[in-house]
Design an enzyme around this catalytic site. Sequence first.
Site, mmCIF file in Angstrom:
data_model
loop_
_atom_site.group_PDB
_atom_site.id
_atom_site.type_symbol
_atom_site.label_atom_id
_atom_site.label_comp_id
_atom_site.label_asym_id
_atom_site.label_seq_id
_atom_site.Cartn_x
_atom_site.Cartn_y
_atom_site.Cartn_z
ATOM 1 N N ASP A 296 0.831 -1.197 0.000
ATOM 2 C CA ASP A 296 0.000 0.000 0.000
ATOM 3 C C ASP A 296 0.871 1.254 0.000
ATOM 4 O O ASP A 296 2.051 1.209 0.375
ATOM 5 C CB ASP A 296 -0.906 0.028 1.235
ATOM 6 C CG ASP A 296 -1.881 -1.141 1.266
ATOM 7 O OD1 ASP A 296 -2.182 -1.692 0.192
ATOM 8 O OD2 ASP A 296 -2.346 -1.488 2.376
ATOM 9 N N LEU B 267 -4.292 1.198 -2.689
ATOM 10 C CA LEU B 267 -4.239 -0.237 -2.431
ATOM 11 C C LEU B 267 -3.077 -0.906 -3.159
ATOM 12 O O LEU B 267 -2.688 -0.500 -4.249
ATOM 13 C CB LEU B 267 -5.558 -0.885 -2.861
ATOM 14 C CG LEU B 267 -6.820 -0.355 -2.155
ATOM 15 C CD1 LEU B 267 -8.053 -1.052 -2.707
ATOM 16 C CD2 LEU B 267 -6.721 -0.534 -0.650
ATOM 17 N N SER B 268 -2.563 -1.939 -2.539
ATOM 18 C CA SER B 268 -1.482 -2.716 -3.142
ATOM 19 C C SER B 268 -1.975 -3.391 -4.415
ATOM 20 O O SER B 268 -3.186 -3.634 -4.580
ATOM 21 C CB SER B 268 -0.993 -3.772 -2.162
ATOM 22 O OG SER B 268 -2.008 -4.739 -1.936
ATOM 23 N N PRO B 269 -1.082 -3.711 -5.339
ATOM 24 C CA PRO B 269 -1.499 -4.413 -6.556
ATOM 25 C C PRO B 269 -2.257 -5.710 -6.287
ATOM 26 O O PRO B 269 -3.206 -6.034 -7.004
ATOM 27 C CB PRO B 269 -0.165 -4.688 -7.266
ATOM 28 C CG PRO B 269 0.720 -3.565 -6.830
ATOM 29 C CD PRO B 269 0.339 -3.314 -5.398
#
Length: 248
Positions: free
Chosen positions: A51, A60-62
């Site tokens: 993140d 948001l993270s991938p």
Amino acid sequence: MDPAVLREDMVDGLESPAKDVLQNETVAVAMRDVPRHEFIDDERTAYADRDHEVLGTRMLSPSTVARFMDALAPTAGDAVLVVGAGVGYTAALAAEIAGETNVHAIDIARPLVIEARQNLAGAGYDGVLVDRRDGADGLPEYAPFDRILLEAAVVSPPRALVDQLAPDGRLVYPEGTQRQRVVAVTGDGDRTEHDAVSLEPLLVEGEQPGTIERNRTAREDREYAQRRAESRRGWEQDWIEWERSVDS
């Protein structure tokens, strides 16, 4: 390193058996094409699976984005609404798949709306409409939507979003309070559960950064009052003409 190479490595990692969070090939292609580094100041870490904090919100993270987009499964030509525009990256992925003029994004925080617009334009998706709205109210003037993605945790989806879903559409959201699970519901009422995630709760007016008043129950109180009114029967309804009913 070339950002295109970094994107390839990112998606390869999401598809690998170690993570296995990305099965939808259409989403995978979009994640290989959308320049994620246009949405983060630090280009060096743009493709790391973590993140990022931006303007008081979390990009948001991938892997989390992949979970949501897998469940959403947008297709070309779909009308898409992203609730919680953030910095605009998820809206860009939806635009890459559905077409940028078919994608709408809203956020309750004005600075994020400005940031998302700038980022989307810089990434080549300036046709996406980004507006400042209360996420619980959706975007009724552009409804119905084939796909709605709510990027904030709720115990149950806001009624307005459910009402703005097309009959064969799909609403995806994180359900729960602490650790949530990605849930997809259709316009026909079908429900499926997906991977676990952890997101912040849906904000209501007064909770966005820079405000003083905070009232988490505003949306819930309004919806519950409406539901109670609609569920009343007989003497509770002030519009029933009892005298005429008796005479007849």
